[in-house]
Enzyme design. Structure first.
Site, PDB file in Angstrom:
ATOM      1  N   HIS A  59      39.913  42.744  46.726  1.00 11.11           N
ATOM      2  CA  HIS A  59      41.183  42.345  46.073  1.00 11.11           C
ATOM      3  C   HIS A  59      41.004  41.025  45.331  1.00 11.11           C
ATOM      4  O   HIS A  59      41.156  39.940  45.909  1.00 11.11           O
ATOM      5  CB  HIS A  59      42.283  42.218  47.138  1.00 11.11           C
ATOM      6  CG  HIS A  59      43.647  42.086  46.548  1.00 11.11           C
ATOM      7  ND1 HIS A  59      44.763  42.679  47.107  1.00 11.11           N
ATOM      8  CD2 HIS A  59      44.106  41.434  45.455  1.00 11.11           C
ATOM      9  CE1 HIS A  59      45.827  42.395  46.383  1.00 11.11           C
ATOM     10  NE2 HIS A  59      45.454  41.620  45.369  1.00 11.11           N
ATOM     11  N   HIS A  61      41.574  39.141  41.166  1.00  9.98           N
ATOM     12  CA  HIS A  61      42.111  39.227  39.807  1.00  9.98           C
ATOM     13  C   HIS A  61      41.128  38.502  38.898  1.00  9.98           C
ATOM     14  O   HIS A  61      40.949  37.293  39.036  1.00  9.98           O
ATOM     15  CB  HIS A  61      43.497  38.579  39.732  1.00  9.98           C
ATOM     16  CG  HIS A  61      44.501  39.262  40.619  1.00  9.98           C
ATOM     17  ND1 HIS A  61      45.306  40.289  40.176  1.00  9.98           N
ATOM     18  CD2 HIS A  61      44.799  39.091  41.935  1.00  9.98           C
ATOM     19  CE1 HIS A  61      46.067  40.710  41.177  1.00  9.98           C
ATOM     20  NE2 HIS A  61      45.779  40.001  42.262  1.00  9.98           N
ATOM     21  N   ARG A  63      41.289  38.917  35.490  1.00  7.01           N
ATOM     22  CA  ARG A  63      42.143  38.557  34.333  1.00  7.01           C
ATOM     23  C   ARG A  63      41.677  39.030  32.976  1.00  7.01           C
ATOM     24  O   ARG A  63      42.342  38.741  31.981  1.00  7.01           O
ATOM     25  CB  ARG A  63      42.337  37.030  34.265  1.00  7.01           C
ATOM     26  CG  ARG A  63      42.892  36.384  35.517  1.00  7.01           C
ATOM     27  CD  ARG A  63      44.228  36.930  35.893  1.00  7.01           C
ATOM     28  NE  ARG A  63      44.905  36.069  36.887  1.00  7.01           N
ATOM     29  CZ  ARG A  63      45.861  36.498  37.682  1.00  7.01           C
ATOM     30  NH1 ARG A  63      46.267  37.767  37.637  1.00  7.01           N
ATOM     31  NH2 ARG A  63      46.430  35.685  38.537  1.00  7.01           N
ATOM     32  N   ASN A  93      46.400  44.448  36.963  1.00  5.04           N
ATOM     33  CA  ASN A  93      47.477  43.791  36.200  1.00  5.04           C
ATOM     34  C   ASN A  93      46.867  42.999  35.030  1.00  5.04           C
ATOM     35  O   ASN A  93      46.750  41.787  35.059  1.00  5.04           O
ATOM     36  CB  ASN A  93      48.397  42.931  37.091  1.00  5.04           C
ATOM     37  CG  ASN A  93      47.656  41.964  37.995  1.00  5.04           C
ATOM     38  OD1 ASN A  93      46.440  42.034  38.140  1.00  5.04           O
ATOM     39  ND2 ASN A  93      48.389  41.037  38.584  1.00  5.04           N
ATOM     40  N   ASP A 302      42.451  37.922  47.472  1.00  3.60           N
ATOM     41  CA  ASP A 302      43.554  37.918  46.490  1.00  3.60           C
ATOM     42  C   ASP A 302      43.375  36.741  45.514  1.00  3.60           C
ATOM     43  O   ASP A 302      44.346  36.097  45.119  1.00  3.60           O
ATOM     44  CB  ASP A 302      44.919  37.865  47.174  1.00  3.60           C
ATOM     45  CG  ASP A 302      46.056  38.280  46.237  1.00  3.60           C
ATOM     46  OD1 ASP A 302      45.770  38.649  45.081  1.00  3.60           O
ATOM     47  OD2 ASP A 302      47.214  38.223  46.670  1.00  3.60           O
ATOM     48  N   HIS A 306      45.319  31.029  37.756  1.00  2.00           N
ATOM     49  CA  HIS A 306      46.255  30.748  36.664  1.00  2.00           C
ATOM     50  C   HIS A 306      45.825  29.432  36.029  1.00  2.00           C
ATOM     51  O   HIS A 306      45.012  28.688  36.584  1.00  2.00           O
ATOM     52  CB  HIS A 306      47.682  30.613  37.195  1.00  2.00           C
ATOM     53  CG  HIS A 306      48.247  31.877  37.754  1.00  2.00           C
ATOM     54  ND1 HIS A 306      48.569  32.965  36.981  1.00  2.00           N
ATOM     55  CD2 HIS A 306      48.545  32.239  39.039  1.00  2.00           C
ATOM     56  CE1 HIS A 306      49.045  33.935  37.743  1.00  2.00           C
ATOM     57  NE2 HIS A 306      49.035  33.519  39.000  1.00  2.00           N
TER      58      HIS A 306
HETATM   59  O1  DOR Z   1      50.139  35.754  44.329  1.00  2.00           O
HETATM   60  C1  DOR Z   1      49.919  36.760  43.692  1.00  2.00           C
HETATM   61  N1  DOR Z   1      49.263  36.717  42.523  1.00  2.00           N
HETATM   62  N2  DOR Z   1      50.347  37.927  44.152  1.00  2.00           N
HETATM   63  C2  DOR Z   1      50.283  39.041  43.422  1.00  2.00           C
HETATM   64  O2  DOR Z   1      50.715  40.059  43.887  1.00  2.00           O
HETATM   65  C3  DOR Z   1      49.735  39.027  42.059  1.00  2.00           C
HETATM   66  C4  DOR Z   1      48.825  37.901  41.882  1.00  2.00           C
HETATM   67  C5  DOR Z   1      48.517  37.614  40.436  1.00  2.00           C
HETATM   68  O3  DOR Z   1      48.128  38.529  39.709  1.00  2.00           O
HETATM   69  O4  DOR Z   1      48.623  36.458  40.024  1.00  2.00           O
END
Ligand code: DOR
Length: 426
Positions: A59, A61, A63, A93, A302, A306
């Site tokens: 899990h 991201h 990006r 996503n 996770d 950002h």
């Molecule tokens: O904290 C999170 N960030 N939870 C999520 O479900 C999505 C993720 C994100 O893509 O930033």
């Protein structure tokens, strides 16, 4: 290329052994107490290192495509290697959302071009992760590790039922971000003591566990293989425990931040904001108990980078998500293994064996297996500093913590994906 990891302390089958590991053409070709005679190999000696199978994070991201201001396949996979991971599964996503092979292709091309560890992308469950029409699951299936709409829960039960039926027919896992949006109530941290004391809107545990409960009923009906993302609540742990006792094909992950923080430790800083939120001490204890009895199968980070601006709005206004690839092992080793809460073997099961098995990714430390491995100096002690991260994301609740365990080397498919400067010094 041949690499000889000479006389290493190798952590294997729950114990350590002194072995020399010879890697050739991407695979482990010998694991032996003797040093093989190898004139043409690159010889690496890491006297303070302990060698582990490469960690697997189901899990993350990364990006790209779509949000390269936050992270790229190049930076995210380098961060993974720096954290000891040799396989990562990026969530869908993205822009475009990989809801068809056409929309997945740009990501596959970037992975091929820029990935320094193995990258196994997810396909979306629904078109655009909008929760309405199902994605082209059949077209995606050969190219994706599993299906998920991570970032959002699938709100419509009938849609989830259809997705489970089709995933089952394809022999694929449904990997669910469980969140009933009607129960979130505008909350952005746990609906608990800290939220009340500091005037924040709370997100109740039911927003997670009610959807876990719904999905488990659908799993019982459809027979789909199912995995719950980032479990944060004690109620979800209990529901999953009961589902496993009934024999349902269910697994789940939790994350380092839910295992070491509770909501009384929150700070007024976007570094502590993610979804689901850090919950109560009772929830944290239930997750640890779930690990001990096998209800909680694995740890995933996770990793959700950002930009600095996006994380500068405190608890209320920052975007959800923290980085985790470069801190997961040292944090858990320091806070759970060294004090004796978990054994090192349990941590390796949580970060390698169990995710690799459930998601069908990679082998272990065996002759003939791909050379996916990592070496940590378990005695190296340092302070976590975001400026040391290879990730573009710098927002971490672990910043400033003193931890043990520095990654000295990561080989992915026999290629050096991370090597600390100065040998053992890291
Ligand atoms: O904290 C999170 N960030 N939870 C999520 O479900 C999505 C993720 C994100 O893509 O930033």
């Amino acid at each position: 290329m041949k690499i000889l990891l000479n006389q290493m302390t190798v952590f294997r089958k729950g114990t350590t052994q002194k072995l020399s590991v010879l890697v050739e053409d991407g695979r482990i070709v010998s694991l032996s107490p003797q040093v093989p005679q190898m004139a043409d190999a690159l010889v690496i000696e890491l006297k303070n290192g302990t060698l582990f199978p490469g960690f697997v994070d189901v899990h993350v991201h990364l990006r790209e495509p779509g949000f390269s201001r936050k992270e790229t396949i190049a930076t995210g996979t380098r961060a993974a290697a720096h954290g000891g991971f040799t396989a990562v599964c990026p969530m869908p996503n993205l822009k475009p959302v990989p809801d068809s092979l056409e929309h997945l292709q740009p990501q596959l091309d970037l992975i091929q071009r820029d990935g320094v560890v193995h990258v196994y992308p997810y396909g979306a469950i629904t078109v655009g992760e909008q929760g309405k029409d199902l994605a082209d699951l059949e077209g995606l299936a050969p190219y994706v590790v599993a299906f998920s709409d991570d970032g959002r829960g699938v709100q419509n039960s009938e849609r989830m039922r259809q997705a489970m039926r089709r995933a089952k027919a394809l022999g694929k896992l449904i990997v669910a971000h469980c969140e009933d949006e009607s129960l979130v109530g505008g909350g952005y941290i746990h609906d608990g003591a800290y939220a009340r004391a500091h005037g924040h809107r709370g997100n109740p545990s039911a927003s997670e566990w009610k959807q876990v409960e719904r999905d488990l009923a659908l799993v019982e009906e459809t027979g789909c293989a199912y995995h719950v993302c980032h479990v944060s609540t004690k109620e979800s742990v209990e529901l999953i425990r009961q589902a496993k006792a009934k024999g349902l094909d269910v697994t789940c992950e939790t994350t380092p931040h839910y295992l070491v923080f509770n909501d009384t430790m929150l700070q007024e800083d976007g570094r502590f904001k993610m979804n689901p939120p850090i919950r109560s001490e009772a929830d944290r204890q239930a997750l640890l108990a779930g690990i001990q009895d096998g209800t909680v199968d694995m740890v995933a980070t996770d990793h959700a980078p950002h930009t600095a601006e996006e994380k500068a709005g405190g608890l209320e206004k920052s975007l959800n998500g923290i980085v985790g690839l470069e801190t997961a092992f040292p944090v858990l080793y320091t806070q759970l293994v060294r004090p004796g809460i978990l054994t090192l073997a349990q941590l390796v099961d949580l970060m390698h064996t169990n995710p690799a098995k459930r998601f069908g990714l990679g082998g272990g430390l065996e002759v003939g297996a791909p050379a996916d491995l990592t070496v940590f100096d378990l005695d190296a002690c340092y302070t976590i500093r975001p400026e040391d991260f290879l990730s573009q994301g710098k927002s971490s609740p672990f910043t400033g913590q003193t931890v043990y365990g520095k990654c000295l080397l990561t080989l992915s498919g026999g290629t050096i994906a991370w090597q600390a400067k100065g040998g053992d010094q890291g």
